[in-house]
Each structure stands twice: as structure tokens, then as C-alpha cells.
Design an enzyme around this catalytic site. Structure first.
Site, PDB file in Angstrom:
ATOM      1  N   ARG A 269       0.826  -1.204   0.000  1.00 42.47           N
ATOM      2  CA  ARG A 269       0.000   0.000   0.000  1.00 42.47           C
ATOM      3  C   ARG A 269       0.870   1.269   0.000  1.00 42.47           C
ATOM      4  O   ARG A 269       1.765   1.399   0.834  1.00 42.47           O
ATOM      5  CB  ARG A 269      -0.903  -0.023   1.237  1.00 42.47           C
ATOM      6  N   GLU A 364     -14.460 -21.141  27.096  1.00 47.21           N
ATOM      7  CA  GLU A 364     -13.552 -21.841  28.024  1.00 47.21           C
ATOM      8  C   GLU A 364     -13.083 -20.910  29.150  1.00 47.21           C
ATOM      9  O   GLU A 364     -11.947 -20.978  29.624  1.00 47.21           O
ATOM     10  CB  GLU A 364     -12.407 -22.507  27.270  1.00 47.21           C
ATOM     11  N   GLY A 365     -14.017 -20.041  29.561  1.00 46.02           N
ATOM     12  CA  GLY A 365     -13.762 -19.088  30.624  1.00 46.02           C
ATOM     13  C   GLY A 365     -13.435 -17.725  30.059  1.00 46.02           C
ATOM     14  O   GLY A 365     -12.478 -17.569  29.307  1.00 46.02           O
TER      15      GLY A 365
HETATM   16  N1  CAA Z   1      -8.290 -28.376  39.202  1.00 47.67           N
HETATM   17  C1  CAA Z   1      -8.763 -29.205  40.166  1.00 47.67           C
HETATM   18  N2  CAA Z   1      -9.749 -28.842  41.025  1.00 47.67           N
HETATM   19  C2  CAA Z   1     -10.260 -27.600  40.898  1.00 47.67           C
HETATM   20  C3  CAA Z   1      -9.807 -26.692  39.911  1.00 47.67           C
HETATM   21  C4  CAA Z   1      -8.771 -27.128  39.042  1.00 47.67           C
HETATM   22  N3  CAA Z   1      -8.313 -26.341  38.072  1.00 47.67           N
HETATM   23  N4  CAA Z   1     -10.511 -25.554  40.013  1.00 47.67           N
HETATM   24  C5  CAA Z   1     -11.371 -25.711  41.041  1.00 47.67           C
HETATM   25  N5  CAA Z   1     -11.212 -26.967  41.565  1.00 47.67           N
HETATM   26  C6  CAA Z   1     -11.933 -27.532  42.700  1.00 47.67           C
HETATM   27  C7  CAA Z   1     -11.722 -26.703  43.959  1.00 47.67           C
HETATM   28  O1  CAA Z   1     -10.557 -27.104  44.645  1.00 47.67           O
HETATM   29  C8  CAA Z   1     -12.973 -26.981  44.747  1.00 47.67           C
HETATM   30  O2  CAA Z   1     -12.846 -28.237  45.388  1.00 47.67           O
HETATM   31  P1  CAA Z   1     -13.488 -28.533  46.866  1.00 47.67           P
HETATM   32  O3  CAA Z   1     -14.985 -28.429  46.670  1.00 47.67           O
HETATM   33  O4  CAA Z   1     -13.014 -29.909  47.189  1.00 47.67           O
HETATM   34  O5  CAA Z   1     -12.952 -27.459  47.766  1.00 47.67           O
HETATM   35  C9  CAA Z   1     -14.034 -27.132  43.651  1.00 47.67           C
HETATM   36  O6  CAA Z   1     -13.340 -27.471  42.448  1.00 47.67           O
HETATM   37  C10 CAA Z   1     -14.825 -25.866  43.425  1.00 47.67           C
HETATM   38  O7  CAA Z   1     -13.902 -24.846  43.111  1.00 47.67           O
HETATM   39  P2  CAA Z   1     -14.226 -23.319  43.360  1.00 47.67           P
HETATM   40  O8  CAA Z   1     -14.690 -23.130  44.798  1.00 47.67           O
HETATM   41  O9  CAA Z   1     -13.062 -22.522  42.910  1.00 47.67           O
HETATM   42  O10 CAA Z   1     -15.471 -23.132  42.405  1.00 47.67           O
HETATM   43  P3  CAA Z   1     -16.310 -21.856  42.016  1.00 47.67           P
HETATM   44  O11 CAA Z   1     -17.733 -22.231  41.977  1.00 47.67           O
HETATM   45  O12 CAA Z   1     -15.881 -20.698  42.851  1.00 47.67           O
HETATM   46  O13 CAA Z   1     -15.930 -21.606  40.452  1.00 47.67           O
HETATM   47  C11 CAA Z   1     -14.636 -20.979  38.567  1.00 47.67           C
HETATM   48  C12 CAA Z   1     -14.674 -21.551  39.991  1.00 47.67           C
HETATM   49  C13 CAA Z   1     -13.153 -20.952  38.234  1.00 47.67           C
HETATM   50  C14 CAA Z   1     -15.198 -19.570  38.460  1.00 47.67           C
HETATM   51  C15 CAA Z   1     -15.405 -21.937  37.592  1.00 47.67           C
HETATM   52  O14 CAA Z   1     -16.796 -21.870  37.809  1.00 47.67           O
HETATM   53  C16 CAA Z   1     -15.096 -21.672  36.144  1.00 47.67           C
HETATM   54  O15 CAA Z   1     -14.056 -22.093  35.635  1.00 47.67           O
HETATM   55  N6  CAA Z   1     -16.018 -20.966  35.417  1.00 47.67           N
HETATM   56  C17 CAA Z   1     -15.879 -20.780  33.990  1.00 47.67           C
HETATM   57  C18 CAA Z   1     -16.547 -21.907  33.267  1.00 47.67           C
HETATM   58  C19 CAA Z   1     -15.988 -22.110  31.890  1.00 47.67           C
HETATM   59  O16 CAA Z   1     -14.800 -21.951  31.645  1.00 47.67           O
HETATM   60  N7  CAA Z   1     -16.848 -22.525  30.987  1.00 47.67           N
HETATM   61  C20 CAA Z   1     -16.439 -22.856  29.670  1.00 47.67           C
HETATM   62  C21 CAA Z   1     -17.408 -23.793  29.064  1.00 47.67           C
HETATM   63  S1  CAA Z   1     -16.703 -24.891  27.909  1.00 47.67           S
HETATM   64  C22 CAA Z   1     -16.548 -24.033  26.483  1.00 47.67           C
HETATM   65  O17 CAA Z   1     -16.571 -22.842  26.460  1.00 47.67           O
HETATM   66  C23 CAA Z   1     -16.284 -24.900  25.312  1.00 47.67           C
HETATM   67  C24 CAA Z   1     -16.395 -24.239  23.986  1.00 47.67           C
HETATM   68  O18 CAA Z   1     -17.370 -23.608  23.628  1.00 47.67           O
HETATM   69  C25 CAA Z   1     -15.289 -24.427  23.043  1.00 47.67           C
END
Ligand code: CAA
Length: 381
Positions: A269, A364-365
Site C-alpha cells: 500500500r 472456556e472461561g
Molecule cells: N483443578 C482441580 N480442582 C479444581 C480446579 C482445578 N483447576 N478448580 C477448582 N477446583 C476444585 C476446587 O478445589 C474446589 O474443590 P473442593 O470443593 O473440594 O474445595 C471445587 O473445584 C470448586 O472450586 P471453586 O470453589 O473454585 O469453584 P467456584 O464455583 O468458585 O468456580 C470458577 C470456579 C473458576 C469460576 C469456575 O466456575 C469456572 O471455571 N467458570 C468458567 C466456566 C468455563 O470456563 N466454561 C467454559 C465452558 S466450555 C466451552 O466454552 C467450550 C467451547 O465452547 C469451546
């Protein structure tokens, strides 16, 4: 610290790059315009072993590592972000949890043909009223006397949903006002009561169909329960730790395509007496785009390499996805700026990259969820 690719990683990267340039890129604009599901590309990705890249060969995969997975995801997405996410869902969100948590029967009967790409899998976590706050889902499953589960509810925005043979569905199996327990079920599309709606009309990644899926008293036999009953929220979170690497790599691919096109355009360009590549205003934008891309790429490959080593990588995956997706949006924004008015019309691919980029900050968040994950891990110490 190891920055060089192994010979095998470099070879697969080159294969993916050649394949994507020759067989995917020429179709990307048409796929976007018509929102056509890319059957022939999915078939070719399966032939190349890209649909179960990091799954061992005994279960139908290519037996490669997660660094290679990220490299290939970037190349496929650089050509076509829709094809990239189809590959990512099958690998990260279906095959990976099946390999980690599945029974031997599930691995032989379900994982193997899916990793081979003969059938596809999807991941059902999101619902109309629970996206970021995934734990508060409404879908329920009730254990029956014979060990099977009766599933009721719906999931939405399920990428690959209309084409998947199986979907991993997360449902509440023990309701509780604060701490409900969840169970993951592998639901087969021909189970009675399973219904898929028409695919969503999306702003970007238009060829990667997503849809709402309804479950009306779907009886899921006990062999289809994935992992430990009542502990599926952790399965979902661990799966997303891996999935976020795939989406970070998808964002890198979109960003790289936008950078390459911006450099090429700026050398053609002409304005103010020469090519616009000679103007500092353009050079500064290109420099910033490259730095952001390279930084995000390092974070992504670090997260993938940690996954390969079996080290916890929750925070590192979140950082990679956060930076790669937000950088991708900024890079595509600058790519349009460099193209001027031409960047705003669909004849120029940066218009598509800009639309495709946006989803990487959502699925995926969201970026906000990645920040929550990173901060929670840092504050836990
Ligand atoms: N690994 C292992 N365990 C985990 C973890 C991890 N990464 N993250 C949390 N946990 C466990 C915690 O230790 C906890 O265990 P206990 O009950 O034994 O204490 C339990 O899981 C609950 O964890 P939190 O208290 O942290 O949970 P929360 O309700 O506060 O939520 C959050 C956490 C990170 C906000 C979660 O809800 C989240 O990731 N939300 C986003 C959802 C998401 O990414 N959706 C995407 C959908 S798929 C998609 O998008 C596909 C597509 O279209 C291509």
C-alpha cells in the site's frame, strides 16, 4: 529452560503448516461466509492424527505431546479459526478427560474412535443461566435402581454439539443450596430424549457449529458415567485447564494470520510518497503486534510443556489464555487499522480475523474468569 522444538515437534509443525496452507486456508473465507461445517477438513485432520493428537496410540491417538498439540492448533487456526476450535474441542474437551477419567471400556469403545476422528465428541457444561458460574447449573441427573441415571435439563453454546456422537454432560446429582455435587455422563446422541436445536448464528468461527441441547428423561446406563460420581466439577475444571491451552493456541493462530497480512499489506500500500511500511506509525503497530504475539506464545508453550510434565498448570493455562486472547483482539484491531477502510470489508481476511478473535476472550472461561483463577491461585500461596 528449553526453547527449541524437538525434531519430531518441528516435523509435525511443518506438516500442519503445509496442510493448513494448502487445504484449509483457500476455503476459510467461504466457510465463514456460508457457515458450512467443514466435513472434508475434519476428515483430513483425522487422517493426519490431529483429532486425538496427545492421546496414546493404543487408544486411537497420535501419541504426541501437548506442546505439539499447541503448535498444530496454532497452524490450523491461522488458516481457519473454525477448524481450529473443532480440533480443540475433540482433543482437549472430550478425548483428554476420557483418557484421564474413563474406564477401560469407555477408552476402547468411545475414546478410540473419537481420537481417530471417526466420530466426534463435545463438552456440555454451559447452560442458558450458568456460564461463568458453572457450579450453579440446573441440569440434574437422578440415580436409578439399576445404576443408570435419568438426565433432565439443557446445555447451550455447545461447540461441535450438532455433529458429536457423544457429549460429556455435567449435571447435579446431589442438590444442595451451597455445595451441590455433580456427576459427568457420556451421553450418546441416539439415546431417547436427546434433542439438538438448530446451530447458532455466530459473529465469528461461523463454520464451527454450536447449539443448544435438550435432555428429556434421557436414561444414561451406568457404563456411561465418567469418573467418580459426585466429583465431576473437578473433572470439568481439570479439563478446562487443558482446554485453555488449546484456545490460547487458537488465539495465537488468528493473531499470526493478522500480523502476516498486515506486514504484506503495508509493503504494498502506498501513501505519502512511499509504501506505508516506511511510516513509523505503521512500524510501531507492527512491532507491538509481534511482541504481544511472541509473549503469548511463550506462555502458551510453557503451559503445554507443564501439562506434558504432569505438573499442575491451572494458573499457567489461565495466564496463557488471558494474554493470548486479549492480545489477539488488540492485534486484529491494529491489523484493521493498518488496512484502513479495506480492513473493514470482507474481501480482506483481517475482517474475519477480527470477528474470530472475539470468541477467544469468551469461551472456556471469559478473561474475567481467567483473572479470578490466576488471582485465587496467587492468593492461596
Ligand atoms: N483443578 C482441580 N480442582 C479444581 C480446579 C482445578 N483447576 N478448580 C477448582 N477446583 C476444585 C476446587 O478445589 C474446589 O474443590 P473442593 O470443593 O473440594 O474445595 C471445587 O473445584 C470448586 O472450586 P471453586 O470453589 O473454585 O469453584 P467456584 O464455583 O468458585 O468456580 C470458577 C470456579 C473458576 C469460576 C469456575 O466456575 C469456572 O471455571 N467458570 C468458567 C466456566 C468455563 O470456563 N466454561 C467454559 C465452558 S466450555 C466451552 O466454552 C467450550 C467451547 O465452547 C469451546
Amino acid at each position: 529452560m528449553q526453547f527449541d522444538l524437538t525434531e519430531d515437534q518441528a516435523l509435525v509443525l511443518q506438516t500442519a503448516r503445509d496442510f493448513a496452507a494448502r487445504e484449509i486456508e483457500p476455503k476459510a473465507a467461504e466457510l465463514d461466509r456460508t457457515a458450512r461445517w467443514p466435513t472434508e477438513i475434519v476428515e483430513r485432520m483425522a487422517e493426519l492424527g490431529f483429532m486425538g493428537l496427545a492421546i496414546p496410540t493404543e487408544y486411537g491417538g497420535a501419541g504426541l505431546d501437548n506442546v505439539t498439540y499447541a503448535l498444530v492448533m496454532e497452524e490450523i487456526s491461522r488458516a481457519c479459526a473454525s477448524s481450529g476450535v473443532i480440533m480443540s474441542v475433540n482433543n482437549s474437551l472430550f478425548c483428554d478427560p476420557l483418557y484421564k477419567f474413563g474406564t477401560e471400556w469407555q477408552k476402547k469403545e468411545i475414546l478410540t474412535p473419537t481420537a481417530q476422528g471417526r466420530i466426534l465428541g463435545a463438552f456440555g457444561l454451559t447452560e442458558p443461566a450458568s456460564g461463568s458460574d458453572a457450579r450453579t447449573m440446573k441440569t440434574v441427573c437422578e440415580r436409578q435402581g439399576d445404576g443408570s441415571f435419568l438426565l433432565n435439563g439443557s446445555k447451550n453454546f455447545i461447540t461441535v454439539g450438532p455433529h458429536a456422537e457423544h457429549i460429556i454432560v455435567f449435571a447435579i446429582s446431589a442438590p444442595h443450596p451451597e455445595k451441590p455435587k455433580h456427576t459427568a455422563l457420556i451421553v450418546k446422541k441416539d439415546m431417547p430424549g436427546f434433542q439438538v436445536a438448530n446451530h447458532d448464528e455466530k459473529m465469528g468461527i461461523r463454520a464451527a457449529h454450536s447449539s443448544t441441547i435438550f435432555f428429556d428423561n434421557v436414561k444414561v446406563p451406568k457404563e456411561y458415567v465418567l469418573g467418580e460420581e459426585g466429583n465431576a466439577f473437578k473433572i470439568a475444571m481439570i479439563t478446562l485447564d487443558g482446554g485453555r491451552i488449546g484456545i490460547a493456541a487458537q488465539a495465537l493462530g488468528i493473531a499470526k494470520a493478522a500480523i502476516d497480512r498486515s506486514i504484506a499489506y503495508s509493503k504494498e500500500r502506498k501513501a505519502f510518497g512511499g509504501v506505508i511500511a516506511g511510516l513509523q506509525a505503521i512500524q510501531f503497530m507492527i512491532a507491538d503486534m509481534i511482541v504481544e504475539y511472541e509473549a503469548a506464545r511463550l506462555l502458551t508453550l510453557r503451559a503445554a510443556s507443564m501439562k506434558d510434565k504432569g505438573v499442575k498448570h491451572t494458573s499457567e493455562s489461565a495466564m496463557a489464555k488471558l494474554l493470548a486472547s486479549e492480545a489477539c483482539t488488540r492485534i486484529c484491531h491494529k491489523a484493521i487499522q493498518i488496512h484502513g477502510g479495506y480492513g473493514y470489508i470482507s474481501e480482506y481476511a483481517v475482517e474475519r480475523h477480527y470477528r474470530d478473535a472475539r470468541i477467544t476472550e469468551l469461551y472456556e472461561g471469559t478473561s474475567e474468569i481467567q483473572r479470578i483463577v490466576i488471582a485465587a491461585n496467587a492468593l492461596r500461596g
